[in-house]
Design an enzyme around this catalytic site. Structure first.
Site, short mmCIF file in Angstrom:
data_model
loop_
_atom_site.label_atom_id
_atom_site.label_comp_id
_atom_site.label_asym_id
_atom_site.label_seq_id
_atom_site.Cartn_x
_atom_site.Cartn_y
_atom_site.Cartn_z
CD GLU A 163 -2.90 -1.13 2.40
OE1 GLU A 163 -2.86 -0.16 3.18
OE2 GLU A 163 -3.74 -2.04 2.49
CD GLU A 366 -3.57 -5.72 3.99
OE1 GLU A 366 -4.41 -4.89 4.39
OE2 GLU A 366 -2.34 -5.55 4.04
O1 IFM Z 1 -4.13 -2.98 9.24
C1 IFM Z 1 -4.10 -2.47 7.95
C2 IFM Z 1 -2.94 -3.04 7.18
O2 IFM Z 1 -1.72 -2.79 7.83
C3 IFM Z 1 -2.86 -2.45 5.80
N1 IFM Z 1 -4.13 -2.53 5.13
C4 IFM Z 1 -5.30 -2.10 5.84
C5 IFM Z 1 -5.37 -2.78 7.20
C6 IFM Z 1 -6.63 -2.34 7.95
O3 IFM Z 1 -6.62 -0.96 8.16
#
Ligand code: IFM
Length: 458
Positions: A163, A366
């Site tokens: 990210e 994710e």
């Molecule tokens: O916890 C975070 C993660 O570190 C990166 N993506 C989003 C998740 C939830 O906010």
């Protein structure tokens, strides 16, 4: 509803969010250690100093993964454990930890997927400007080379960055993440250097091994306006800019070797960072692309004056927020106050396929939700998380049916953990963690997910 035969089922975490052991075995400080020590930055002044003590409990944690039947585990490597000062000296004890973790995963038949950078930049590098310093790209590639060389015999799937939008725009743009800088111009510089670092890391890892599968993980979402705004309303420009920053900045540079026009039109704030040859480096071929998806970016027109600009103290909004405000929440709203918009995941995936003809295979790296349901008689019946998983997997399945090459799904997160500026109050885990006793308790959603894995679907 079955998924393709070789579909990869896993779950994800990141180093600073779970490891703890902040001063163990020579680990240096990261920008997140410093940020957490700064009053007012993190809820309850929480930090990842202890987190869920995964550094010391990794064996037990891998056993939990194994009991759920996970096929893959996505974790990140803490740069300050490997190079405590960011560059130069290598800390062997840090590498040894990941060595042990990888061996334990393989012993249990779980595929390791390593992310090289999930936001814990060594603090000493921030003293030199962090990601706003063009040298950061080479610092990162040097670090990537050390880790990849050490683990590539057993870790076959690698992500460079997690990210980068968050690192750049929340870290340097509005300062709600480490290092806490509020300067949109610096956010754009950081974004470019993150991308350049990615490209350089890909080059060096390729030269070390031809059988590593290399990719990057992006948080993306459909960006759109709900309701109508007359032609010429600033909302239209805002949405275009938001989409450029959240999605196209990354996708166009990585897959087309071009910045989106909307950003080039911003002038020197963008173009000054781009040196000859950079885009060729950034767009080196990758083997896969990771998508982190939580919710759509939905706005409604806003006719009030202001918005979208920084005030004199640097507080303000992300570029692209003038003329719009967040749309009302929809779906089963999470404890974080996020909407649930599962069909957005399908739309995002289909749009990626339609817009980028060289899109490599995609993994959902994710996807998850913060819901804190109580423990009753030793069980946590988190029905909202189960619904979230079902709806998002249906969206992924539909995208596959519509021809998108999606190869796997990693739920965020495996364990409750340190949720950055939110401290420990947002619980994303399939597995509940008591932060006092460190007891792990799988929620009902984890057994639900285990059944999905063993059936390869529903
Ligand atoms: O916890 C975070 C993660 O570190 C990166 N993506 C989003 C998740 C939830 O906010």
């Amino acid at each position: 509803m079955k998924f393709p035969a070789d579909f990869l089922w896993g779950s994800a975490t990141s180093s600073y969010q779970i490891e703890g052991a902040a001063t163990t075995d020579g680990r240096g400080k990261s920008i997140w250690d410093v940020f957490c020590e700064t009053p007012g930055k993190v809820i309850n002044a929480d930090s990842g100093a202890v987190a869920i003590d995964h550094y010391n409990r990794y064996e037990q944690d891998v056993d939990v993964m194994s009991s759920l039947g996970l096929q893959a585990y996505r974790f990140s490597i803490a740069w300050p454990r490997i190079m405590p000062n960011g560059t130069g000296k290598i800390e062997k004890r840090g590498l040894d930890f990941y060595d042990r973790l990888v061996d334990k995963l393989l012993e249990k038949g779980i595929m390791p997927l390593a992310t090289l950078y999930h936001w814990d930049l060594p603090a000493e590098l921030e003293d030199k400007g962090g990601w706003t310093n063009r040298d950061s790209a080479s610092w990162f590639a040097d670090y990537a080379a050390v880790v990849h060389e050490a683990l590539q015999d057993r870790v076959k799937m690698w992500a460079t960055l997690n990210e980068p939008w968050v690192s750049a725009f929340l870290g340097y743009g509005i300062g709600i993440h480490a290092p806490g800088i509020k300067d949109p111009a610096k956010a754009f510089q950081a974004a470019h250097h993150l991308l350049l670092g990615h490209g350089k890391a890909i080059e060096v890892m390729r030269s070390q091994s031809s059988d590593s599968s290399l990719g990057i993980v992006l948080n993306m979402a459909p960006v759109y306006l709900e309701g109508t705004a007359p032609a010429g309303h600033p909302a239209h420009e805002a949405i275009e800019l938001q989409d450029a920053i959240l999605n196209k900045l990354w996708m166009n540079t990585l897959l087309k070797g071009q910045y989106p026009k909307t950003l080039i039109n911003l002038g020197p704030v963008i173009t000054d960072s781009i040196h000859e040859g950079d885009l060729a480096e950034i767009s080196r071929p990758i083997d896969w692309m990771g998508v982190n998806y939580y919710q759509d970016s939905r706005s409604v027109p806003d006719d009030s004056a202001g918005g979208g600009v920084m005030d004199s103290t640097g507080n303000g909004a992300l570029p692209g927020s003038k003329g719009v405000k967040p749309a009302p929440l929809v779906g089963e709203v999470t404890d974080f106050g996020w909407s649930t918009t599962p069909d957005g995941l399908r739309r995002l995936l289909v749009d990626m396929r339609d817009s980028y003809e060289n899109l490599p295979p995609v993994y959902i790296t994710e996807n998850g939700a913060a819901y804190d349901d109580p423990i009753v008689d030793g069980k946590i019946n988190d029905t909202r998380r189960i619904k979230f998983i079902n709806e998002h997997l249906k969206a992924v399945h539909q995208a596959i049916e519509q021809g998108v090459d999606v190869r796997g799904y990693m739920h965020w997160s495996l364990f409750d953990n340190f949720e950055w500026a939110e401290g420990y109050r947002q619980r994303f885990g399939l597995v509940h963690v008591d932060f006092e006793t460190q007891v792990r308790l799988p929620r009902e959603s984890s057994w639900h997910y285990a059944r999905i894995i063993s059936n390869n679907g529903f």
